[in-house]
Structure formats: C-alpha cells, structure tokens
Write an enzyme that holds these catalytic residues in place. Structure first.
Site, mmCIF file in Angstrom:
data_model
loop_
_atom_site.group_PDB
_atom_site.id
_atom_site.type_symbol
_atom_site.label_atom_id
_atom_site.label_comp_id
_atom_site.label_asym_id
_atom_site.label_seq_id
_atom_site.Cartn_x
_atom_site.Cartn_y
_atom_site.Cartn_z
ATOM 1 C CG ASP A 175 -2.210 0.679 1.056
ATOM 2 O OD1 ASP A 175 -2.312 1.522 0.145
ATOM 3 O OD2 ASP A 175 -3.151 0.415 1.832
ATOM 4 C CG ASP A 198 -9.531 2.405 -0.094
ATOM 5 O OD1 ASP A 198 -9.086 1.269 -0.321
ATOM 6 O OD2 ASP A 198 -8.904 3.254 0.571
HETATM 7 C C1 GLA Z 1 -5.760 1.742 2.270
HETATM 8 C C2 GLA Z 1 -6.153 0.584 1.379
HETATM 9 C C3 GLA Z 1 -7.180 -0.258 2.068
HETATM 10 C C4 GLA Z 1 -6.620 -0.760 3.382
HETATM 11 C C5 GLA Z 1 -6.158 0.398 4.233
HETATM 12 C C6 GLA Z 1 -5.400 -0.078 5.456
HETATM 13 O O1 GLA Z 1 -6.776 2.647 2.416
HETATM 14 O O2 GLA Z 1 -6.624 1.048 0.158
HETATM 15 O O3 GLA Z 1 -7.565 -1.333 1.264
HETATM 16 O O4 GLA Z 1 -5.563 -1.636 3.122
HETATM 17 O O5 GLA Z 1 -5.294 1.269 3.524
HETATM 18 O O6 GLA Z 1 -4.971 0.960 6.235
#
Ligand code: GLA
Length: 738
Positions: free
Chosen positions: A479, A549
């Site tokens: 990420d 997300d």
């Molecule tokens: C980001 C990612 C999510 C999740 C969060 C965890 O927003 O896109 O899928 O992994 O971080 O903190």
C-alpha cells in the site's frame, strides 16, 4: 512488422499489419514526423507528406530559399528556442544559462527485439522475433549532448513504444529541466481528449472533452501517478465509440508524477507530449552521465476503444507484467480489512479464515494492523515486526495455521511510510522527505520515507525479508497512502534536489525488484489508498492492483469500466464487501456484488460469519462459478458494451480466444416502472457460430450474429424479481452443435 530506413529520402517507416509510423530526417538535420495512423503502403519516399508553408513572419531555421520554419512542422521530439513556439519535448539549461538546443541526426540502429531500460519498468519481448526496435542517435553540437530516441513496434500489437535517453558527452554540465518520453504531431485537430480522472474512492472516470486551440493537459505532481488523473490519455474522433472510429492512446509506464498534454496549434495540427512532470524535476548531467526517460506506449485503433483496450490489456498482461503469476489464474482471496479494520487478534482472524476456507476461498489476506503498535493510524508504520499482543504466535504461527487449513496466506505492508509514533522514526527522524525549517505536512498521520536514499531502502528490505522468511507468505498487498509534500532529501545537495522525486520512484522500484528476486513465488498486489497508483509502471512489479477503496458495486461498475480502458481484467483487484456498504451506506444484492467483482482478481472483503445461511450458500455458488470461469474471464478478450458513465446500465463480456465461450454481464442501476423493452446486444462473438446462452434458469440457442445484432430480449419482470435496483444478469455462452 518491420522498420525500414530509406537512405535516399532519409525516412524511417515503422509498420505492422495495423499501423504505420513515418519519421523523416529534415533538411536541418532534425527529425520530422510524416505520418502516424492506420497502415499505409510501404514506399521509398513519403516526401509528399512534408508540408512547408510560407508565412511572412515565420522564423526560419535555415537561410533562404529554404522555407523550413519549425512552428508549423510536424516534429518528432521538438526542442526549444529555434522558432517552434509550441510545447517542447525537453528543455536543457546550459552552464551559461542558455536554453536553446538543436539536436541533429547522426546515425541509427535497427535491431530485433527490445532492450530493457535500466532500473525502469518496461515492456519486454520473450523472443527477438516478437518486435523490432530503432535507436535514432542525435547530437547537439553546442552542448555536445547525445540524444537517443528509441522506438519499438511489435508484430502483434498496434503499438509503438517510445523513450528517450540523454547523455552528456561534452565537458560542460547541463541540466535537464524537462525530458518527455514521447512527443507526436498529428496532422489535424478534429479530436476529443479522453482521460481517466477522479479522486480517492472514485478513480478512473471516463471524461471526454473537445480539443481547442491551445493547451489541454492532465497531470499528477503528487509524487505518484494519483487517483486524480491516471497516466493515460487518448485522442479520439468525436464519433468514436467502443467499436468504431479512430483512437490514439498514450499510456505512461511510470508510477510517479507525470504530465500529458495536447496542444492544438494555429495551423490545425495537434501535438501530444507525455513524460515525467517537470515540476520538482531538474536533472544535472556532467560528462559521461545519462538520463533515461520511462517509456510511453502509444496504441492506435481504427476500431474504437475496445480494440485499443484489448491491445493495452494483452500487451500489459503478457509483456509488461512478469513473474510466475503473470499467466496464472489469480487466487480467490478474502481480505479482513472491512471485516475487522485494525481491531483483531489471532482468534478473531482464524475464525474468519476458517469460514472463508469453508466457502472455498483460496488465499487469506491479513490487512493493516499486524505490526508494531499499530492499533490506529497514528502509530506503528515503519516497524515491520509483528505485534505479539494481537498475534502471540507471530505472523509465522498465524500463516502456518492458515496454511494448515488449506489456504495460502498473505499480508499487507506500507513500506514507503512512517508514523512519527514509531521506533523507526524515533531512530531516524531525518529519513523522512521534508524540507529544512518547514512544517512537515502529515497526511493520514504519516510521512513519506526518503526512498531516494539507498540506506533507507536497504533497511526496509531487511526488515521485510525477515518477516517473510520467517513465515509462509504467498501474497503481499503493498500500500501507499499519501502523496508527497515538501519534497527534499536531507542528504542530497542543492544541485540534486530536483532529482529527488524521480529517485524516490526509482527507490520504490528497487525495493520491489529486490523482493521479487528474493521471493519470486509471492504474488504482489499494489495499492495506494485504493487505486491511486494503478499504473503500468506498477504492473511490471505487481501483476494486480487494488482498484479502489470504494467497494459499493454501483460505483465499482464505473470504476472497473474506466480501468478496463487500459488495464488487464486480471490486474483489477475486485472484492465483494458487506452491506450497507462501508463507504456510501448503499445496500445492493449479493448477486450483483459478485457478478461485477468476477471481472477482476476476485475476492471477498467481509466477515463471512456475519452472513445468513442463504447468503453463505450464494457465496459458495459464486466461488464454484468463478473457479469454473475464472480463466475465461481473467484471460479472455474483454469487450465493453454499455457505458455506465452514459446511462443507467452497464454491460461487458469476456470472450475466449477461439470465441467458443463467453461470459457477459448486464447491470442496471435503478429500476423503472412500466419501462420500455429491454434488449441486450452482445459483442465479440463469432458471427456464424451457434451458441447456447444460459442466464438464471433460462436457456436460448442462437447464432452469434443473432446475439450481436438482434440481441437477447429480457423481460423487465425478471429484474423486478431480482430486487429491482442494482440488479444484474450473467450470461454464460457456449458454442454448441447446430
Ligand atoms: C488503504 C487501502 C485499504 C486498506 C487500508 C489499510 O486505504 O486502500 O484497502 O488496506 O489502507 O490501512
């Protein structure tokens, strides 16, 4: 496919069955562009395409009687300061402050295959016969700088791949203030510019606007490719649709800041340039030093967007993505993020994992929260060792327990970041990208590590390697949850601060490369607050990416539709999540959540223990279905049919290579009362093949041309029965004996 150089006319013709690209060496030694588009006949001399026009106040770059004035010439890689007043492809500053350059043709080399770009992601060949490449060498005599423009054309794809490399051979130092990867001048201006724009949780919306005289651009100056603009633009004819019309696509194989511009000049030509964003970029070159730009993949289609997308999807899936997962069916995963967020312990995780296994899930992914003191997003980033309070048996024990259940195990990491509340930050506060005496702007309570420094990358590599070596890890979600600000490296001198943003990305690539080399069996999925770094550069290291997300299916239909313009279906991470949806509170049918997520790297992101028995039954059926059709959906030819950005419906289809099998999806956002007739027309099937089509409990037998031209009449009451709003249908299509 060939690249031919005609000695007499000093022209290059790059062609395959779909496209022609023609370059000339002009009288002044600079390169001009004569043609780019649908394949035309190969001939010795295309000089008739070289147009010069006399205008009384033109600035000529040669003495009379020549009429060569650069402001109207169609050029290959235009410089600055010699009478072309449009956007340049590069800008060099000399020691004396001059910014004029004049690169003239010196030599060229044509060779089979394609050479890699050092330290950069790039499209590749597996066999030399797949493609042919051309390096054109130019020189600026005053600065004594060499420029190599590289072109590759593949046999199979309507694509030209371009990059540029500057080498300072002279004694004086130059500073590259800008270095685009490609520039192309098209002969007219009758285009719309299509871009993939958005923001967090609504990435890659399709936007079209008519070009007008002047400059139109999309860019990211955020340090990564961004959710706001994807590094892709296409110039398209106003009437172009999914299956008809001309499209010129430009896709940038890079994960940092970028700039894509289209300039319509006063004489009705259009110049497109694409490359690293010149903001925060200034690259000094002393004698013997080089700068290699990333590459741009230009795809031409005269058959609408679908043909362009298929070229990008196939090229990127097969000759950009690498590693053992490249051609494999991607595992069905369950990710615990929306199930638990950071509030979990081993017992809770194992309970979720056990039910996932029972449903048929193949890979369990433990998301954020397993390391350091990570109980919330104020702390822990940078401390890549397990939190024993939550996981007393470590990642090692948990991963073994999950493997013992019969699933693979994966983890989430965010290796480019640090929280101030972490051991890493306390030990190395100067490892953060920030400018002396300025506020260090936080985002999501975190800061960006200075990956332009090799020792930072080394340290993170070591920490991660230890976690991975100690456990059974088959998958990593990498990420990246904030953009760069106050870009400055504490160890670079004043001269080199303009290199930091690009070197940051090179550091990210270096860490990926080292982890891939050491752990070749791990499937990497890239992520950046959802889809903020969904770009071709990342695909070279991580063959799939978390799409967004926003897991609401109604929004997802659009996001996946837009993403499919450029990116392979198998690269699009798509999960079924709980309702009401956590992002927008919408409740949608589980059937539809599955039907849409099937078109990607499919998974679940919820606690299956919280579903009813009936829902759990449907999850099991979805998984059985997906295992059966996963190869076809992930690796087949994908055609978009109905555009959700234009109406209430969406539809698409994946068709097998031999067109004997297909799976199509139809989605409606809002239901209507007493609505009009509904007819679903398919695409991509074989005209004369006889097919059996199954949807719900119905079966039809029809020819391909019937399915594509007459279509499937669907009674609206079927959609009412399925729940009305946000309903969908899946059509399974198979060739049968007539
Ligand atoms: C980001 C990612 C999510 C999740 C969060 C965890 O927003 O896109 O899928 O992994 O971080 O903190």
């Amino acid at each position: 496919m060939a690249i031919i150089f005609h000695e007499k006319s000093r022209q290059f013709h790059l062609y395959n069955t779909d496209i022609s690209y023609i370059i000339e060496v002009m009288d002044n030694g600079q390169l001009g562009n004569l043609y780019y588009g649908k394949r035309i006949h190969e001939r010795e001399d295309y000089s008739y395409l070289h147009e010069e026009v006399y205008c009384p106040h033109e600035v000529f770059c040669q003495e009379a009687p020549s009429l060569l004035g650069l402001s109207r010439m169609k050029q290959e890689y235009p410089g600055n300061g010699v009478g072309d007043y449009r956007i340049g492809a590069f800008l060099i500053e000399q020691e004396n402050g001059s910014r004029v350059s004049d690169f003239q043709y010196v030599s060229h080399e044509i060779y089979a295959g394609k050479r890699p770009l050092q330290n950069l992601p790039a499209v590749y060949t597996e066999k030399d016969e797949e493609a042919v490449s051309l390096d054109i060498c130019l020189r600026d005599a005053v600065t004594d700088t060499e420029l190599i423009l590289t072109y590759t054309i593949f046999e199979q794809y309507p694509a030209i791949i371009r990059s540029a490399r500057f080498t300072q051979t002279g004694e004086g130092e130059i500073v590259l203030q800008s270095a685009m990867s490609a520039s192309v001048d098209l002969r007219d201006r009758d285009y719309e510019m299509l871009q993939l724009s958005g923001a967090w949780a609504r990435e890659r919306s399709i936007v079209r606007r008519k070009l007008c005289q002047g400059l139109q651009s999309v860019f990211s100056n955020r340090g990564i490719s961004s959710a706001e603009q994807n590094p892709f633009v296409a110039l398209v004819r106003p009437t172009t649709d999914e299956n008809h019309g001309e499209v010129y696509g430009f896709s940038f194989v890079y994960s940092g800041s970028f700039l894509a511009q289209a300039e319509v000049c006063a004489y009705d030509t259009t110049r497109v340039t694409m490359g690293i964003h010149p903001d925060n970029f200034a690259w000094p070159l002393s004698q013997g030093e080089s700068f290699q730009t990333p590459e741009v993949v230009m795809v031409y289609s005269d058959r609408g967007f679908n043909y362009m997308s298929q070229a990008y999807q196939e090229l990127y899936a097969k000759r950009l993505a690498r590693g053992m997962w490249r051609d494999q069916e991607r595992p069905i995963l369950l990710n615990n993020w929306e199930a638990t967020y950071m509030d979990f312990d081993e017992e809770k995780i194992l309970k979720i994992a056990a039910t996932a296994k029972e449903a048929g899930v193949e890979l369990f992914v433990l998301d954020d929260g397993w390391f350091g003191t990570r109980d919330d997003d104020w702390q822990g980033l940078g401390d890549w060792y397990v939190n024993r309070r939550k996981l007393p048996n470590g990642i090692s024990g948990l991963s073994k327990a999950v493997e013992d259940m019969g699933m693979r195990f994966g983890i989430w990491i965010e290796p480019e970041m640090v929280n101030k509340n972490s051991d890493l930050y306390r030990a190395h506060p100067d490892w953060v990208i920030s400018t002396p005496d300025r506020f260090e702007s936080p985002a999501r309570q975190q800061h960006v590590l200075d990956y332009s420094r090799p020792e930072v990358v080394d340290h993170i590599y070591k920490m991660l390697s230890e976690v991975i070596e100690d456990s059974c890890i088959s998958y990593i979600k990498w990420d990246m949850n904030r953009y760069l600000s106050e870009c400055y490296s504490r160890v670079a001198g004043a001269r080199d601060q303009g290199t930091v943003m690009h070197k940051y990305i090179l550091g990210v690539y270096r860490l990926y490369e080292r982890l891939i080399a050491k752990f070749p069996e791990i499937l990497f999925e890239s992520c950046a607050s959802g889809g903020a770094r969904f770009d071709p550069g990342m695909l070279y290291y991580a063959p799939q990416a978390w799409c967004s997300d926003d897991t609401d299916v109604c929004e997802r239909v659009k996001i996946q539709y837009g993403t499919s313009l450029v990116y392979p279906i198998r690269s699009i991470g798509a999960h079924v999540s709980a309702v009401p949806n956590h992002q927008n509170k919408r409740t949608t049918p589980l059937l539809t959540r599955g039907n849409v997520a099937f078109y990607g790297a499919f998974g679940y992101e919820l606690d299956l223990n919280k579903l009813s028995a009936e829902e759990m039954k449907m999850v099991k059926e979805q998984i059985v279905f997906y295992k059966k059709y996963r190869k076809l959906i992930q690796q087949g030819k994908f055609y978009r049919i109905l555009n959700p950005f234009e109406g209430n419906e969406a539809s698409w289809i994946s068709v097998s290579e031999d067109a004997k099998e297909a799976v199509a999806m139809y989605f409606q956002r809002l239901n209507t009362v007493n609505g009009g007739f509904l007819r679903i027309l398919l695409t991509g099937l074989s005209e004369d093949t006889f097919y059996e089509v199954q949807y719900l409990d119905r079966t039809l037998q029809l020819y391909g041309n019937e399915l594509m031209n007459a279509g499937i009449p669907v009674e609206r009451k079927l959609l009412d029965k399925l729940g009305g709003d946000f309903t969908s249908l899946l059509f399974v299509i198979k060739a049968v004996e007539a």
